[in-house]
Each structure stands twice: as structure tokens, then as C-alpha cells.
Design an enzyme around this catalytic site. Sequence first.
Site: not given
Length: 254
Positions: A67, A136, A138, A143
Site C-alpha cells: 500500500d 482493528n 486490517h 479496513e
Amino acid sequence: MRVISVKDYDEMSEVAGKIIAAQVTVKPDCVLGLATGSTPIGTYKELIKKYKKGEISFAECKTANLDEYFGISPENDQSYAYFMKDNLFSHVDIKPESTNIPNGQNPDAEEECNRYEEVIKKLGGVDLQLLGIGNNGHIGFNEPAEGFSCTTHKVALTESTIDANTRFFASKDLVPKYAYTMGTKTILGAGKILLLASGENKADAIYRMVAGPIEPGMPASILQLHKDAIVIADKKAIRLLEEKAPELITTKMN
Ligand code: PGA
């Protein structure tokens, strides 16, 4: 999913470094999928050490990063392009033209995402994909969401990810709000996956990823569907899994 429990960050990095070095040794022209963040820094240090000792060479390797922030230049010291140079590429013999990362400066999301998927396709796919995991759950910047993402796409970062990344910027408003990321399908296309986690703030995500249901609210849970996924987590990151489902830990190194 193979789950290896290690003592701490250093041991995690050492074990991961050995696995990646083995991949490079058995296939010198392999395609490595690489990740940024605090988690893989120690692993990159291990790889640099092995390169400097003459144990491995990256001369024939190709890389594709997961990314990149949107709207950021590679010269910005918070860009992932900069991170990769700083933490790995400038210390080893990889050819700059063999490294790939989404172009955060391309404002045309459709064009950039198609280009990046094409790059990965032309490389013949990723042999080994290194991953961290967000607090979280991801992976890359995929996400928690209503559904699993597919291919490379532009994504709005969640408040929790922006908060987690604020530590790297002078203030929260400077943290980019969007990124380009390989999609879940792109990630699952890798031949092998190596996910690393260290520290207490990853404990819930590791537990839910390994023992929980496969659901897009916990993006990393989809790795349960991958045929060759290895998780290396240190004592703190594996604490909840060890408490609630110790039978899912395959190897204990500590
Ligand atoms: P970290 O980030 O390595 O900085 O904890 C991991 C991630 O968000 O994927």
C-alpha cells in the site's frame, strides 16, 4: 493456518527473517510482497544482516508493496516508498527498477489501481507476502467493512487507523485520509503469507483472526482460507489466543 508463538519482537523478527531468507535462497528471482509499519522493521534488519554477511542476495528479486498513502510523494519521509528505501532497499542489492509500490501521486484511482494489478500480474504474482495487522484487524489498508475488498483500490482510512498513524506525523491533520492498497483478493493470491504481530494492542486482532469467524468486520480472518499462511506472534500479541484457544497455536518457540 500455522501459528508460531515467539517470546518477543526480536525473536519474531529473527524467525521471519529466516523464513524470507529461505524463500530468497530457494527462488532467487522470487517476488516478495512487502509491508510497512513498525512490525516489519526488525525483520528487514535481519535481512540486511544476512545480506551483509553474504548469505543472501536480492539482485534477482522483485518486490511489490501492499500500500501507499494517497496524495503523498515518494520524497516525503512518511511515504511508504521512503520507508522501504530507508529500512531495506538502500541497504541491499535489490535493483530499484525491481521494486514496486502504488503511486500515491496518481490522482486517477481507477488508472492507478488497474496499473498496479497489472504490475503484479506481469510479475507472475507474489511468492511470499509479508503482512502486519492493524489493531482493528486490517491487512494492508483493508479496513473492517461490510464486505471483503477484491483488487487494488483507493480506501478511506478509518479513524482508528488515522489515530494509530498519528504517532508518525507532526499532528493528526497531517495524516493522509486515503490510501491505495492491494485488495483482499490480491493478498490472498500470494503463494505464501507471513503475518507478524507484536505487542498487547494486537492481542484481540490475533485472537479473532485465528479463532473467530471469517467476516469482513475482521479483515485478517480471511487468511483462514489461505492454504499457506504463517502467523508469528509474540507472547503479548498471542495472549488472548493462548488463553481462549491454545489448541490453535501450532508451534511454541518460547
Ligand atoms: P504496525 O502496523 O506494524 O505499525 O503496528 C501494522 C498495520 O497497521 O498493518
